[in-house]
Motif scaffolding. Structure first.
Motif, mmCIF file in Angstrom:
data_model
loop_
_atom_site.group_PDB
_atom_site.id
_atom_site.type_symbol
_atom_site.label_atom_id
_atom_site.label_comp_id
_atom_site.label_asym_id
_atom_site.label_seq_id
_atom_site.Cartn_x
_atom_site.Cartn_y
_atom_site.Cartn_z
ATOM 1 N N VAL A 123 36.860 114.539 -34.751
ATOM 2 C CA VAL A 123 36.309 114.688 -33.402
ATOM 3 C C VAL A 123 35.401 113.488 -33.148
ATOM 4 O O VAL A 123 34.525 113.177 -33.958
ATOM 5 N N PHE A 124 35.629 112.830 -32.031
ATOM 6 C CA PHE A 124 34.822 111.658 -31.674
ATOM 7 C C PHE A 124 34.317 111.829 -30.254
ATOM 8 O O PHE A 124 35.033 112.285 -29.369
ATOM 9 N N ILE A 125 33.060 111.469 -30.043
ATOM 10 C CA ILE A 125 32.508 111.457 -28.696
ATOM 11 C C ILE A 125 31.467 110.350 -28.602
ATOM 12 O O ILE A 125 30.683 110.125 -29.530
ATOM 13 N N THR A 126 31.514 109.624 -27.480
ATOM 14 C CA THR A 126 30.477 108.644 -27.174
ATOM 15 C C THR A 126 30.110 108.778 -25.706
ATOM 16 O O THR A 126 30.969 109.095 -24.871
ATOM 17 N N GLU A 127 28.831 108.596 -25.394
ATOM 18 C CA GLU A 127 28.349 108.724 -24.016
ATOM 19 C C GLU A 127 27.414 107.560 -23.672
ATOM 20 O O GLU A 127 26.201 107.700 -23.682
ATOM 21 N N PRO A 128 27.961 106.393 -23.381
ATOM 22 C CA PRO A 128 27.110 105.295 -22.906
ATOM 23 C C PRO A 128 26.572 105.597 -21.511
ATOM 24 O O PRO A 128 27.276 106.148 -20.656
ATOM 25 N N GLN A 129 25.324 105.250 -21.289
ATOM 26 C CA GLN A 129 24.665 105.408 -19.992
ATOM 27 C C GLN A 129 24.086 104.068 -19.560
ATOM 28 O O GLN A 129 23.561 103.307 -20.379
ATOM 29 N N LEU A 130 24.151 103.795 -18.246
ATOM 30 C CA LEU A 130 23.527 102.615 -17.662
ATOM 31 C C LEU A 130 22.644 103.086 -16.521
ATOM 32 O O LEU A 130 23.114 103.760 -15.597
ATOM 33 N N TRP A 131 21.349 102.741 -16.588
ATOM 34 C CA TRP A 131 20.369 103.193 -15.606
ATOM 35 C C TRP A 131 19.693 101.995 -14.941
ATOM 36 O O TRP A 131 19.309 101.034 -15.619
ATOM 37 N N TYR A 132 19.537 102.090 -13.618
ATOM 38 C CA TYR A 132 18.661 101.150 -12.909
ATOM 39 C C TYR A 132 17.351 101.869 -12.642
ATOM 40 O O TYR A 132 17.326 102.949 -12.032
ATOM 41 N N ASN A 133 16.255 101.288 -13.091
ATOM 42 C CA ASN A 133 14.940 101.923 -13.019
ATOM 43 C C ASN A 133 14.187 101.403 -11.794
ATOM 44 O O ASN A 133 13.629 100.309 -11.801
ATOM 45 N N PHE A 134 14.188 102.205 -10.726
ATOM 46 C CA PHE A 134 13.489 101.809 -9.504
ATOM 47 C C PHE A 134 11.985 101.743 -9.735
ATOM 48 O O PHE A 134 11.301 100.854 -9.222
ATOM 49 N N THR A 135 11.463 102.712 -10.476
ATOM 50 C CA THR A 135 10.060 102.764 -10.875
ATOM 51 C C THR A 135 10.037 103.266 -12.316
ATOM 52 O O THR A 135 11.079 103.651 -12.859
ATOM 53 N N PRO A 136 8.869 103.318 -12.965
ATOM 54 C CA PRO A 136 8.829 103.921 -14.304
ATOM 55 C C PRO A 136 9.251 105.389 -14.316
ATOM 56 O O PRO A 136 9.576 105.926 -15.373
ATOM 57 N N ILE A 164 11.558 107.035 -11.731
ATOM 58 C CA ILE A 164 12.855 107.423 -11.171
ATOM 59 C C ILE A 164 13.914 106.357 -11.431
ATOM 60 O O ILE A 164 13.668 105.157 -11.280
ATOM 61 N N SER A 165 15.091 106.853 -11.860
ATOM 62 C CA SER A 165 16.215 105.976 -12.192
ATOM 63 C C SER A 165 17.498 106.562 -11.613
ATOM 64 O O SER A 165 17.600 107.774 -11.394
ATOM 65 N N ALA A 166 18.468 105.706 -11.392
ATOM 66 C CA ALA A 166 19.806 106.136 -10.979
ATOM 67 C C ALA A 166 20.819 105.387 -11.827
ATOM 68 O O ALA A 166 20.589 104.237 -12.222
ATOM 69 N N GLY A 167 21.936 106.041 -12.107
ATOM 70 C CA GLY A 167 22.911 105.367 -12.943
ATOM 71 C C GLY A 167 24.149 106.193 -13.175
ATOM 72 O O GLY A 167 24.516 107.048 -12.359
ATOM 73 N N SER A 168 24.770 105.959 -14.325
ATOM 74 C CA SER A 168 26.045 106.596 -14.639
ATOM 75 C C SER A 168 26.159 106.805 -16.135
ATOM 76 O O SER A 168 25.581 106.050 -16.937
ATOM 77 N N GLU A 169 26.911 107.828 -16.475
ATOM 78 C CA GLU A 169 27.290 108.094 -17.862
ATOM 79 C C GLU A 169 28.805 108.206 -17.910
ATOM 80 O O GLU A 169 29.425 108.746 -16.990
ATOM 81 N N VAL A 170 29.394 107.713 -18.986
ATOM 82 C CA VAL A 170 30.830 107.866 -19.188
ATOM 83 C C VAL A 170 31.041 108.527 -20.546
ATOM 84 O O VAL A 170 30.745 107.934 -21.580
ATOM 85 N N GLU A 171 31.527 109.772 -20.521
ATOM 86 C CA GLU A 171 31.838 110.472 -21.760
ATOM 87 C C GLU A 171 33.266 110.122 -22.171
ATOM 88 O O GLU A 171 34.215 110.379 -21.432
ATOM 89 N N VAL A 172 33.405 109.529 -23.340
ATOM 90 C CA VAL A 172 34.712 109.201 -23.911
ATOM 91 C C VAL A 172 34.848 110.021 -25.186
ATOM 92 O O VAL A 172 33.993 109.956 -26.072
ATOM 93 N N SER A 173 35.923 110.823 -25.278
ATOM 94 C CA SER A 173 36.023 111.738 -26.406
ATOM 95 C C SER A 173 37.461 111.877 -26.882
ATOM 96 O O SER A 173 38.413 111.536 -26.174
ATOM 97 N N SER A 174 37.581 112.414 -28.094
ATOM 98 C CA SER A 174 38.883 112.739 -28.666
ATOM 99 C C SER A 174 38.760 114.058 -29.421
ATOM 100 O O SER A 174 37.862 114.220 -30.253
ATOM 101 N N ASN A 175 39.621 115.021 -29.100
ATOM 102 C CA ASN A 175 39.632 116.346 -29.737
ATOM 103 C C ASN A 175 38.289 117.062 -29.588
ATOM 104 O O ASN A 175 37.845 117.765 -30.492
#
Length: 233
Positions: free
Chosen positions: A188-201, A203-214
């Protein structure tokens, strides 16, 4: 949705910091299309550090009530200094599903208790803007099997901390990870990279991509992206 461990695991020789945050994700995965919230807590002390998070999925019935909860709590012990810590961890959760058209009928399921123990090796740049934790753990998935688990957790701060790239990757072996899987323990493999833009210390907005197997009852490879906002307390 398993979330990112804080990679800022300051040792007792480093200035003590602590952090909590609340994340709200909309999951665009093919079988998901729902909101997930995550609350994370990280707190170091003179004996090491404690990390915990809890996820809630909101996709039960036509009111999108909470349908599942999952938590992890990990304790790293390090009162001797240096990059190597001892770690213990617990994982577990539960969920429910509705049968259309009624949101009040359906069933429930448990996410197996899992206990882990092992070591954590912490690598960082001089200013802690780049960190990496490498973990080797023994995992007991209660009622299923024992397995090694290998984990990497990273954080990279860029553009004067305006941009944060963080994530984790896990690899372990588990029986019955999907329908008709049989008695063989499958990787079983899972990785969840996240990229955030920090508007202030805070509040942030961004994305996560869950990549998995089984993972999580699904055979084979899956990719589930999200859009998210985060409030740092």
């Amino acid at each position: 949705m398993r979330k990112v461990l804080f990679a800022l695991l300051f040792l007792s020789t480093v200035s003590v910091a602590q952090a909590q945050n609340l994340q709200v994700h909309y999951d665009f995965g093919e079988t998901r299309k729902h909101v997930t919230t995550t609350f994370e807590m990280f707190k170091p002390d003179k004996w090491g550090n404690t990390f915990s998070f809890i996820d809630f999925d909101f996709n039960y019935g036509d009111k999108n009530s909470p349908s599942g909860a999952y938590m992890e709590i990990a304790r790293c012990l390090n009162f001797w200094g240096g990059p190597l810590s001892a770690q213990i961890e617990y994982n577990g959760g539960l969920g429910g599903y509705a049968i259309a058209p009624s949101q009040y009928s359906g069933g429930s399921y448990a996410i197996n208790n899992a206990w882990l123990a092992g070591v954590d090796y912490f690598i960082h740049s001089k200013d802690f803007s780049r960190t990496l934790n490498l973990k080797a753990l023994a995992k007991n998935i209660v009622g299923k099997n024992y397995t090694p688990q290998f984990t990497g957790v990273w954080t990279v701060q860029m553009l004067s901390k305006k941009l944060t790239f963080t994530g984790f990757a896990d690899l372990w072996w588990e029986k019955d990870t999907y329908a008709n899987a049989g008695t063989t323990a499958n990787p079983v493999f899972i990785t969840e990279p996240q990229l955030w833009y920090n508007f202030t210390p805070n509040i942030s907005a961004g994305s996560e991509v869950e990549v998995s197997s089984n993972f999580a009852g699904n055979e084979g490879f899956m990719v589930n992206p999200t859009l998210a906002v985060k409030w740092n307390f």
